[in-house]
Motif scaffolding. Structure first.
Motif, PDB file in Angstrom:
ATOM      1  N   PRO A   5     -15.420 104.727  81.786  1.00  0.00           N
ATOM      2  CA  PRO A   5     -15.777 105.878  82.610  1.00  0.00           C
ATOM      3  C   PRO A   5     -17.265 105.896  82.940  1.00  0.00           C
ATOM      4  O   PRO A   5     -17.664 106.337  84.002  1.00  0.00           O
ATOM      5  CB  PRO A   5     -15.407 107.085  81.772  1.00  0.00           C
ATOM      6  CG  PRO A   5     -14.417 106.601  80.790  1.00  0.00           C
ATOM      7  CD  PRO A   5     -14.720 105.160  80.569  1.00  0.00           C
ATOM      8  N   LEU A   6     -18.092 105.370  82.039  1.00  0.00           N
ATOM      9  CA  LEU A   6     -19.532 105.349  82.298  1.00  0.00           C
ATOM     10  C   LEU A   6     -19.846 104.380  83.426  1.00  0.00           C
ATOM     11  O   LEU A   6     -20.659 104.681  84.307  1.00  0.00           O
ATOM     12  CB  LEU A   6     -20.262 104.952  81.022  1.00  0.00           C
ATOM     13  CG  LEU A   6     -21.778 104.982  81.081  1.00  0.00           C
ATOM     14  CD1 LEU A   6     -22.300 106.373  81.385  1.00  0.00           C
ATOM     15  CD2 LEU A   6     -22.352 104.476  79.786  1.00  0.00           C
ATOM     16  N   CYS A   7     -19.218 103.256  83.445  1.00  0.00           N
ATOM     17  CA  CYS A   7     -19.434 102.288  84.518  1.00  0.00           C
ATOM     18  C   CYS A   7     -18.914 102.817  85.837  1.00  0.00           C
ATOM     19  O   CYS A   7     -19.534 102.603  86.894  1.00  0.00           O
ATOM     20  CB  CYS A   7     -18.718 100.966  84.183  1.00  0.00           C
ATOM     21  SG  CYS A   7     -19.522 100.073  82.875  1.00  0.00           S
ATOM     22  N   LEU A   8     -17.803 103.478  85.788  1.00  0.00           N
ATOM     23  CA  LEU A   8     -17.232 104.051  86.995  1.00  0.00           C
ATOM     24  C   LEU A   8     -18.177 105.104  87.578  1.00  0.00           C
ATOM     25  O   LEU A   8     -18.385 105.172  88.788  1.00  0.00           O
ATOM     26  CB  LEU A   8     -15.859 104.648  86.680  1.00  0.00           C
ATOM     27  CG  LEU A   8     -15.084 105.218  87.848  1.00  0.00           C
ATOM     28  CD1 LEU A   8     -14.825 104.152  88.907  1.00  0.00           C
ATOM     29  CD2 LEU A   8     -13.794 105.822  87.372  1.00  0.00           C
ATOM     30  N   MET A   9     -18.760 105.892  86.729  1.00  0.00           N
ATOM     31  CA  MET A   9     -19.686 106.928  87.181  1.00  0.00           C
ATOM     32  C   MET A   9     -20.952 106.304  87.777  1.00  0.00           C
ATOM     33  O   MET A   9     -21.446 106.738  88.824  1.00  0.00           O
ATOM     34  CB  MET A   9     -20.058 107.849  86.015  1.00  0.00           C
ATOM     35  CG  MET A   9     -20.858 109.041  86.449  1.00  0.00           C
ATOM     36  SD  MET A   9     -21.053 110.247  85.186  1.00  0.00           S
ATOM     37  CE  MET A   9     -22.309 109.521  84.221  1.00  0.00           C
ATOM     38  N   ILE A  15     -23.158 104.039  95.007  1.00  0.00           N
ATOM     39  CA  ILE A  15     -22.600 103.993  96.356  1.00  0.00           C
ATOM     40  C   ILE A  15     -23.025 105.237  97.144  1.00  0.00           C
ATOM     41  O   ILE A  15     -23.345 105.151  98.323  1.00  0.00           O
ATOM     42  CB  ILE A  15     -21.058 103.867  96.296  1.00  0.00           C
ATOM     43  CG1 ILE A  15     -20.656 102.511  95.735  1.00  0.00           C
ATOM     44  CG2 ILE A  15     -20.447 104.067  97.678  1.00  0.00           C
ATOM     45  CD1 ILE A  15     -19.175 102.369  95.492  1.00  0.00           C
ATOM     46  N   MET A  16     -23.053 106.361  96.514  1.00  0.00           N
ATOM     47  CA  MET A  16     -23.352 107.609  97.198  1.00  0.00           C
ATOM     48  C   MET A  16     -24.840 107.800  97.464  1.00  0.00           C
ATOM     49  O   MET A  16     -25.203 108.494  98.409  1.00  0.00           O
ATOM     50  CB  MET A  16     -22.846 108.801  96.374  1.00  0.00           C
ATOM     51  CG  MET A  16     -21.345 108.874  96.331  1.00  0.00           C
ATOM     52  SD  MET A  16     -20.734 108.999  97.969  1.00  0.00           S
ATOM     53  CE  MET A  16     -19.746 110.406  97.870  1.00  0.00           C
ATOM     54  N   ALA A  17     -25.717 107.248  96.694  1.00  0.00           N
ATOM     55  CA  ALA A  17     -27.157 107.455  96.856  1.00  0.00           C
ATOM     56  C   ALA A  17     -27.659 106.987  98.216  1.00  0.00           C
ATOM     57  O   ALA A  17     -28.391 107.722  98.886  1.00  0.00           O
ATOM     58  CB  ALA A  17     -27.906 106.772  95.730  1.00  0.00           C
ATOM     59  N   PRO A  18     -27.318 105.793  98.704  1.00  0.00           N
ATOM     60  CA  PRO A  18     -27.807 105.422 100.040  1.00  0.00           C
ATOM     61  C   PRO A  18     -27.185 106.277 101.152  1.00  0.00           C
ATOM     62  O   PRO A  18     -27.810 106.502 102.185  1.00  0.00           O
ATOM     63  CB  PRO A  18     -27.356 103.975 100.199  1.00  0.00           C
ATOM     64  CG  PRO A  18     -27.039 103.475  98.857  1.00  0.00           C
ATOM     65  CD  PRO A  18     -26.706 104.667  98.027  1.00  0.00           C
ATOM     66  N   ALA A  19     -26.021 106.786 100.935  1.00  0.00           N
ATOM     67  CA  ALA A  19     -25.385 107.616 101.955  1.00  0.00           C
ATOM     68  C   ALA A  19     -26.138 108.930 102.114  1.00  0.00           C
ATOM     69  O   ALA A  19     -26.247 109.473 103.217  1.00  0.00           O
ATOM     70  CB  ALA A  19     -23.935 107.875 101.582  1.00  0.00           C
TER      71      ALA A  19
END
Length: 136
Positions: A5-9, A15-19
């Motif tokens: 779960p830590l890797c998934l987070m 992925i969301m940061a550049p967006a």
């Protein structure tokens, strides 16, 4: 703690940061902010000049309307002043009407003499009322 779960987070955050880091302008135009602000400023300055000219024109129209209204009122007041002056001259030249005619004046004089004689008779007789001897 599990590593799954830590890797998934971490993966979703990366992925969301550049967006979220990139913003687009709403107009779709690629002009810089300073150029569009400068054009808005010049447009607002032109509108300000136009509104100031319109305000000056309206002030002139208002003054003209006030002047015409005042001149009409002034003319009306002058006419009334002339009419009142004529009435005053007529009143000054006409003789005053007599309050009493000659006949009425003689009647008032006679009434005054009779009243004066009555008062003199009352005061001359005195305060005490004695019997008159000749009445016996």
């Amino acid at each position: 703690m599990r590593k799954g779960p830590l890797c998934l987070m971490l993966l979703t955050l990366s992925i969301m940061a550049p967006a979220h880091g990139e913003e687009t302008t709403e107009g779709g135009s690629s002009t810089p902010l300073s150029l569009s602000a400068g054009s808005q400023i010049t447009e607002l300055q032109q509108r300000l000049k136009a509104s100031e000219q319109q305000r000056e024109e309206l002030n002139k129209q208002l003054q003209n309307a006030d002047n015409t209204r005042e001149s009409a009122q002034l003319a009306r007041l002058r006419q009334e002043n002339q009419r009142l002056k004529l009435q005053l001259k007529e009143a000054q030249t006409s003789p005053l009407p007599r309050l009493l005619t000659d006949q009425q004046q003689w009647f008032v004089t006679g009434a005054g003499v009779a009243l004066l004689a009555l008062l003199c008779g009352i005061f001359a007789s005195g305060a005490s009322r004695k019997r008159r001897q000749w009445l016996n």
